[in-house]
Design a protein around this motif. Structure first.
Motif, PDB file in Angstrom:
ATOM      1  N   THR A  78      53.902  47.393  31.028  1.00 48.63           N
ATOM      2  CA  THR A  78      53.224  46.519  30.071  1.00 48.63           C
ATOM      3  C   THR A  78      54.017  46.568  28.769  1.00 48.63           C
ATOM      4  OG1 THR A  78      51.870  48.266  29.097  1.00 48.63           O
ATOM      5  CG2 THR A  78      51.005  47.200  31.088  1.00 48.63           C
ATOM      6  N   GLU A  80      40.874  50.894  37.811  1.00 48.03           N
ATOM      7  CA  GLU A  80      41.332  50.114  38.970  1.00 48.03           C
ATOM      8  C   GLU A  80      40.447  50.338  40.176  1.00 48.03           C
ATOM      9  OE1 GLU A  80      45.426  50.380  40.163  1.00 48.03           O
ATOM     10  OE2 GLU A  80      46.061  49.282  38.386  1.00 48.03           O
ATOM     11  N   THR A 104      43.355  41.482  28.579  1.00 41.95           N
ATOM     12  CA  THR A 104      43.068  42.723  27.858  1.00 41.95           C
ATOM     13  C   THR A 104      42.121  42.362  26.726  1.00 41.95           C
ATOM     14  OG1 THR A 104      45.233  43.629  28.390  1.00 41.95           O
ATOM     15  CG2 THR A 104      44.080  44.628  26.529  1.00 41.95           C
ATOM     16  N   SER A 158      41.077  47.306  26.871  1.00 44.96           N
ATOM     17  CA  SER A 158      40.611  47.516  28.236  1.00 44.96           C
ATOM     18  C   SER A 158      41.024  46.306  29.059  1.00 44.96           C
ATOM     19  CB  SER A 158      39.088  47.650  28.234  1.00 44.96           C
ATOM     20  OG  SER A 158      38.601  47.503  29.553  1.00 44.96           O
ATOM     21  N   VAL A 159      41.502  46.559  30.276  1.00 51.88           N
ATOM     22  CA  VAL A 159      41.941  45.450  31.123  1.00 51.88           C
ATOM     23  C   VAL A 159      40.766  44.997  31.983  1.00 51.88           C
ATOM     24  CG1 VAL A 159      43.537  44.758  32.950  1.00 51.88           C
ATOM     25  CG2 VAL A 159      44.324  46.244  31.107  1.00 51.88           C
ATOM     26  N   ILE A 195      42.829  51.281  31.875  1.00 52.76           N
ATOM     27  CA  ILE A 195      42.672  50.402  33.041  1.00 52.76           C
ATOM     28  C   ILE A 195      41.841  51.144  34.084  1.00 52.76           C
ATOM     29  CG2 ILE A 195      43.910  49.112  34.833  1.00 52.76           C
ATOM     30  CD1 ILE A 195      46.467  49.486  32.991  1.00 52.76           C
ATOM     31  N   ASN A 250      49.532  53.785  28.776  1.00 53.92           N
ATOM     32  CA  ASN A 250      48.480  53.192  29.610  1.00 53.92           C
ATOM     33  C   ASN A 250      47.729  54.326  30.290  1.00 53.92           C
ATOM     34  OD1 ASN A 250      49.814  50.594  29.245  1.00 53.92           O
ATOM     35  ND2 ASN A 250      51.249  51.267  30.827  1.00 53.92           N
ATOM     36  N   VAL A 300      45.298  55.004  33.319  1.00 56.86           N
ATOM     37  CA  VAL A 300      44.785  54.336  34.509  1.00 56.86           C
ATOM     38  C   VAL A 300      43.805  55.261  35.221  1.00 56.86           C
ATOM     39  CG1 VAL A 300      45.390  53.154  36.660  1.00 56.86           C
ATOM     40  CG2 VAL A 300      47.001  53.148  34.750  1.00 56.86           C
TER      41      VAL A 300
END
Length: 379
Positions: A368, A338, A282, A260-261, A336, A373, A375
């Protein structure tokens, strides 16, 4: 260190190359823009840095007292529309392919391609190692604030800079031993990588990005918000739990880990949300359930883990991986969440009263070192 490591391993891979492009229509003064870009680079130390890996085996980020910004301008007005579009696509592709030499290049560059009497295409590229996506709107807002001031022959009214070095100093004061113990405990007994179903591709094709967009719709979004509110968890926690349970099904297990970012901006540093630099990290999220687990319980457990790990979320991923049984294989994809739609923020730049132009068609590209990923964009 992680990004530098990937760059040294394969400088041509394109990982962590970031690029935003947009169209500007209206009156635009290139000389004033060049001057405002220089003001930006002089104000923020991180934009005058390079990275060296050979000093006593320790990587260094070196700050230069003076470093000019990099601006490239080209006039495409004598081309037909179709030819222009092809040229811009190819230019953007080559800019990405050129990448960045972390030891020598200016690590943020802007190209302005003039497409008409009052129309321009901007290609704004930077290496993720100097700043994160959150910074892009800070940078563009500041550049255009200076731009309008320069045009009006005024001193730009810009907030005092909080230097990135304050964050580095803060990082060096953190208790590494406590962080190491915390993450060891989180990952204790976790021995099998959580994978997603994937097709075997014949022959080596290299990195080919593909983006799939899905809209959850108003009804489902409202349902998600209702459940998060009822159980007093964040929407990010709800999404992580759903993702974790999906992974459990795919892997035939009740224990999974994915990346997880996190924004990584510590509230202890005054004005931290305005510092230009790299903060994101991360971290692993571990989701466990039992046969008789109720979804809301797993979700609350995920929220508790999130609160507990927040104290340690600046501990580098490569160190966390080193503590686990799986090492580099601990994480093979990231989720991610956002909170900031970069494209929308860029397009708002042209909407101020001082503005003599509008900005449209903003798009951003990032890569990345993960194959997948997910998002989540709220809204």
């Amino acid at each position: 260190k992680g990004m530098l490591f990937y760059n040294l391993m394969d400088s041509q891979s394109g990982a962590y190359f970031e690029q935003a492009s947009f169209d500007l229509r209206g009156e635009f003064n290139i000389a004033a823009f060049a001057a405002s870009l220089d003001v930006l680079v002089q104000r923020h130390t991180v934009l005058r840095t390079n990275f060296y890996s050979g000093w006593k085996d320790e990587p260094l980020q070196v700050v230069y007292r003076n470093k000019r910004s990099e601006l490239y301008v080209e006039d495409l007005r004598d081309m037909e529309d179709e030819q222009q579009n092809e040229y811009i696509l190819e230019f953007t592709r080559q800019d990405k392919q050129r990448g960045f030499d972390l030891a020598q290049d200016v690590l943020m560059r802007v190209a302005v391609l003039r497409t008409g009497e009052e129309s321009y295409r901007f290609v704004w590229s930077f290496h993720h190692i100097v700043m994160d996506g959150w910074c892009l709107s800070l940078v563009t807002n500041e550049v255009f604030a200076s731009y309008f001031a320069i045009l009006a022959h005024k001193q730009p009214e810009l907030a005092p800079v909080t230097p990135y070095s304050q964050y580095i100093e803060w990082l060096e004061q953190q208790d590494r031993q406590a962080a190491s113990s915390y993450w060891s405990k989180v990952l204790e007994g976790y021995e099998e990588q959580s994978r997603l179903p994937q097709a075997k591709i014949q022959g080596k094709t290299g990195y080919q990005a593909e983006r799939l967009d899905f809209d959850l719709g108003a009804e489902l979004t409202a349902g998600i918000q209702r459940i998060a509110k009822r159980y007093q968890v964040t929407i990010n926690t709800l999404m992580q739990t759903v993702w974790g349970l999906l992974l459990q099904k795919y892997n035939g297990t009740d224990d999974v880990v994915f990346g997880s970012v996190v924004s990584g901006r510590p509230a202890d540093i005054p004005n931290v949300e305005h510092i230009i630099g790299l903060f994101i990290n991360t971290i692993p999220v571990r989701i466990r359930s039992q046969v008789d687990s109720v979804f809301s319980d797993v979700m609350k457990q995920t929220q508790e883990q999130s609160i507990a790990s927040h104290v340690y979320d600046t501990y580098p991923l490569y160190e966390i991986q080193g503590l686990s049984e799986l090492k580099q294989d601990l994480i093979n994809h990231i989720l991610i969440f956002e909170n900031y739609p970069v494209e929308e923020q860029i397009e708002q730049l042209g909407s101020s009263e001082a503005s003599s132009f509008t900005i449209t068609g903003a798009e951003s590209v990032e890569q990345t070192n993960y194959d997948f990923n997910v998002v989540v964009l709220p809204g």
